[in-house]
Scaffold this motif. Sequence first.
Motif, PDB file in Angstrom:
ATOM      1  N   THR A 129       0.769  -1.007  -0.062  1.00 13.05           N
ATOM      2  CA  THR A 129      -0.073   0.013   0.180  1.00 13.05           C
ATOM      3  C   THR A 129       0.628   1.452  -0.082  1.00 13.05           C
ATOM      4  OG1 THR A 129      -0.211  -0.183   2.263  1.00 13.05           O
ATOM      5  CG2 THR A 129      -2.119  -1.109   0.998  1.00 13.05           C
ATOM      6  N   SER A 130       1.927   1.011   0.551  1.00 18.35           N
ATOM      7  CA  SER A 130       3.009   2.240   0.567  1.00 18.35           C
ATOM      8  C   SER A 130       3.552   2.614  -0.791  1.00 18.35           C
ATOM      9  CB  SER A 130       4.139   2.136   1.644  1.00 18.35           C
ATOM     10  OG  SER A 130       3.613   2.082   2.822  1.00 18.35           O
ATOM     11  N   LEU A 131       3.715   1.574  -1.455  1.00 20.17           N
ATOM     12  CA  LEU A 131       4.341   1.531  -2.845  1.00 20.17           C
ATOM     13  C   LEU A 131       3.219   2.289  -3.569  1.00 20.17           C
ATOM     14  CD1 LEU A 131       6.517   0.894  -4.780  1.00 20.17           C
ATOM     15  CD2 LEU A 131       5.639  -1.319  -4.977  1.00 20.17           C
ATOM     16  N   ALA A 132       2.058   1.683  -3.392  1.00 20.42           N
ATOM     17  CA  ALA A 132       0.906   2.152  -4.272  1.00 20.42           C
ATOM     18  C   ALA A 132       0.932   3.653  -4.015  1.00 20.42           C
ATOM     19  CB  ALA A 132      -0.265   1.454  -3.946  1.00 20.42           C
ATOM     20  N   ALA A 133       0.766   4.111  -2.857  1.00 22.18           N
ATOM     21  CA  ALA A 133       0.606   5.655  -2.321  1.00 22.18           C
ATOM     22  C   ALA A 133       1.844   6.458  -3.151  1.00 22.18           C
ATOM     23  CB  ALA A 133       0.822   5.693  -0.695  1.00 22.18           C
ATOM     24  N   PHE A 134       2.946   5.789  -3.207  1.00 17.31           N
ATOM     25  CA  PHE A 134       4.244   6.542  -3.889  1.00 17.31           C
ATOM     26  C   PHE A 134       3.812   6.795  -5.340  1.00 17.31           C
ATOM     27  CE2 PHE A 134       8.214   6.394  -6.176  1.00 17.31           C
ATOM     28  CZ  PHE A 134       8.717   7.556  -5.526  1.00 17.31           C
ATOM     29  N   VAL A 135       3.305   5.559  -5.637  1.00 16.68           N
ATOM     30  CA  VAL A 135       3.240   5.683  -7.472  1.00 16.68           C
ATOM     31  C   VAL A 135       2.128   6.607  -7.829  1.00 16.68           C
ATOM     32  CG1 VAL A 135       2.632   4.304  -9.393  1.00 16.68           C
ATOM     33  CG2 VAL A 135       4.306   3.649  -7.801  1.00 16.68           C
ATOM     34  N   LEU A 136       1.136   6.494  -6.909  1.00 21.09           N
ATOM     35  CA  LEU A 136      -0.119   7.302  -7.237  1.00 21.09           C
ATOM     36  C   LEU A 136       0.151   8.686  -7.017  1.00 21.09           C
ATOM     37  CD1 LEU A 136      -2.732   4.657  -6.222  1.00 21.09           C
ATOM     38  CD2 LEU A 136      -2.280   5.500  -8.744  1.00 21.09           C
ATOM     39  N   THR A 137       0.633   9.060  -5.976  1.00 20.23           N
ATOM     40  CA  THR A 137       0.720  10.351  -5.336  1.00 20.23           C
ATOM     41  C   THR A 137       1.519  11.176  -6.479  1.00 20.23           C
ATOM     42  OG1 THR A 137       0.377   9.578  -3.266  1.00 20.23           O
ATOM     43  CG2 THR A 137       1.456  11.894  -3.424  1.00 20.23           C
ATOM     44  N   THR A 138       3.085  10.320  -6.839  1.00 23.96           N
ATOM     45  CA  THR A 138       3.750  11.027  -7.594  1.00 23.96           C
ATOM     46  C   THR A 138       2.977  11.289  -9.063  1.00 23.96           C
ATOM     47  OG1 THR A 138       5.494   9.705  -6.714  1.00 23.96           O
ATOM     48  CG2 THR A 138       6.119  10.731  -8.974  1.00 23.96           C
ATOM     49  N   TRP A 139       2.207  10.280  -9.489  1.00 26.67           N
ATOM     50  CA  TRP A 139       1.706  10.666 -10.862  1.00 26.67           C
ATOM     51  C   TRP A 139       0.620  11.649 -10.793  1.00 26.67           C
ATOM     52  CZ3 TRP A 139      -3.622   9.245 -11.868  1.00 26.67           C
ATOM     53  CH2 TRP A 139      -3.848   9.395 -13.212  1.00 26.67           C
ATOM     54  N   LEU A 140      -0.111  11.572  -9.540  1.00 30.12           N
ATOM     55  CA  LEU A 140      -1.354  12.844  -9.591  1.00 30.12           C
ATOM     56  C   LEU A 140      -0.571  14.158  -9.556  1.00 30.12           C
ATOM     57  CD1 LEU A 140      -4.056  10.862  -7.358  1.00 30.12           C
ATOM     58  CD2 LEU A 140      -4.058  11.771  -9.697  1.00 30.12           C
ATOM     59  N   ALA A 141       0.773  14.118  -8.490  1.00 29.43           N
ATOM     60  CA  ALA A 141       1.458  15.396  -8.703  1.00 29.43           C
ATOM     61  C   ALA A 141       1.995  15.914  -9.978  1.00 29.43           C
ATOM     62  CB  ALA A 141       2.459  15.247  -7.544  1.00 29.43           C
ATOM     63  N   GLY A 142       2.365  15.000 -10.625  1.00 31.88           N
ATOM     64  CA  GLY A 142       2.789  15.424 -12.098  1.00 31.88           C
ATOM     65  C   GLY A 142       1.621  15.774 -12.779  1.00 31.88           C
ATOM     66  N   VAL A 143       0.342  15.360 -12.687  1.00 34.26           N
ATOM     67  CA  VAL A 143      -0.759  15.597 -13.318  1.00 34.26           C
ATOM     68  C   VAL A 143      -1.301  17.086 -12.906  1.00 34.26           C
ATOM     69  CG1 VAL A 143      -3.517  15.338 -13.674  1.00 34.26           C
ATOM     70  CG2 VAL A 143      -1.736  13.625 -13.779  1.00 34.26           C
ATOM     71  N   ALA A 144      -1.122  17.328 -11.451  1.00 34.17           N
ATOM     72  CA  ALA A 144      -1.267  18.747 -11.093  1.00 34.17           C
ATOM     73  C   ALA A 144      -0.337  19.783 -11.643  1.00 34.17           C
ATOM     74  CB  ALA A 144      -1.358  18.693  -9.478  1.00 34.17           C
ATOM     75  N   TYR A 145       0.859  19.198 -11.721  1.00 33.79           N
ATOM     76  CA  TYR A 145       2.222  20.329 -12.152  1.00 33.79           C
ATOM     77  C   TYR A 145       1.867  20.716 -13.711  1.00 33.79           C
ATOM     78  CZ  TYR A 145       6.647  22.233 -13.068  1.00 33.79           C
ATOM     79  OH  TYR A 145       7.375  23.193 -13.204  1.00 33.79           O
ATOM     80  N   ARG A 146       1.579  19.548 -14.563  1.00 31.49           N
ATOM     81  CA  ARG A 146       1.272  19.852 -15.824  1.00 31.49           C
ATOM     82  C   ARG A 146       0.145  20.786 -16.018  1.00 31.49           C
ATOM     83  NH1 ARG A 146       3.384  14.335 -15.847  1.00 31.49           N
ATOM     84  NH2 ARG A 146       1.225  13.795 -16.032  1.00 31.49           N
ATOM     85  N   SER A 147      -0.942  20.634 -15.148  1.00 31.73           N
ATOM     86  CA  SER A 147      -2.136  21.429 -15.334  1.00 31.73           C
ATOM     87  C   SER A 147      -1.731  22.799 -15.080  1.00 31.73           C
ATOM     88  CB  SER A 147      -3.090  20.943 -14.494  1.00 31.73           C
ATOM     89  OG  SER A 147      -4.399  21.783 -14.377  1.00 31.73           O
ATOM     90  N   ALA A 148      -0.871  23.048 -13.862  1.00 32.35           N
ATOM     91  CA  ALA A 148      -0.646  24.302 -13.562  1.00 32.35           C
ATOM     92  C   ALA A 148       0.320  25.092 -14.570  1.00 32.35           C
ATOM     93  CB  ALA A 148       0.337  24.257 -12.269  1.00 32.35           C
ATOM     94  N   VAL A 149       1.280  24.241 -15.356  1.00 27.63           N
ATOM     95  CA  VAL A 149       1.910  24.937 -16.380  1.00 27.63           C
ATOM     96  C   VAL A 149       0.987  25.283 -17.667  1.00 27.63           C
ATOM     97  CG1 VAL A 149       3.535  24.435 -18.288  1.00 27.63           C
ATOM     98  CG2 VAL A 149       4.206  23.717 -15.899  1.00 27.63           C
ATOM     99  N   GLU A 150      -0.124  24.323 -18.112  1.00 29.82           N
ATOM    100  CA  GLU A 150      -1.076  24.914 -18.962  1.00 29.82           C
ATOM    101  C   GLU A 150      -1.970  26.028 -18.619  1.00 29.82           C
ATOM    102  OE1 GLU A 150      -1.714  23.633 -21.874  1.00 29.82           O
ATOM    103  OE2 GLU A 150       0.242  22.610 -21.824  1.00 29.82           O
ATOM    104  N   GLN A 151      -2.154  26.139 -17.182  1.00 32.62           N
ATOM    105  CA  GLN A 151      -2.748  27.175 -16.888  1.00 32.62           C
ATOM    106  C   GLN A 151      -1.943  28.489 -16.920  1.00 32.62           C
ATOM    107  OE1 GLN A 151      -5.993  27.186 -15.829  1.00 32.62           O
ATOM    108  NE2 GLN A 151      -6.323  29.196 -15.101  1.00 32.62           N
TER     109      GLN A 151
END
Length: 155
Positions: A129-151
């Motif tokens: 579950t910790s590994l899943a949290a790392f992968v999903l949190t990193t991926w979602l943070a990347g989505v948020a960052y790319r969205s911020a750059v698009e904004q």
Amino acid sequence: MENDLKHPSAAEATAALSTMSADKERLAASVHVPWVLLAAFGGVGAWWVSAATATHPGENYEPPSSGWLALVGALVVAYLIRRETGVHFRRMGARASWAMVGIVAVCLVLFSVSLGLVSFGLHWAVTMTSLAAFVLTTWLAGVAYRSAVEQLRRG
């Protein structure tokens, strides 16, 4: 920038707007995704989820105090991202806001699953579950960052 109080012509105003658009586009293109810092977000999420192993679920359950430390860690990483790239998370757009809400929801669900695993004596399974949290949190943070750059690109 100078203050010019005369009224520009339509052609001058159009030229100034196109220059500003080109500048915003060039700025957004020059921003690189700081994967190390986004992985730090993932590390904070994984650390918080793994804190379930130090608990004793049941009648006398006391939540770990590491949740507050994880919040501080996430704020420090957000500050470092802003300092390195100039992207402000307050002005990141709806998609990025939903990605950040997704990070919190995923970590809460995985923390709850981890508590269930610990209650069954499966402490070793919390690594999954910790590994899943790392992968999903990193991926979602990347989505948020790319969205911020698009904004930033849209202005």
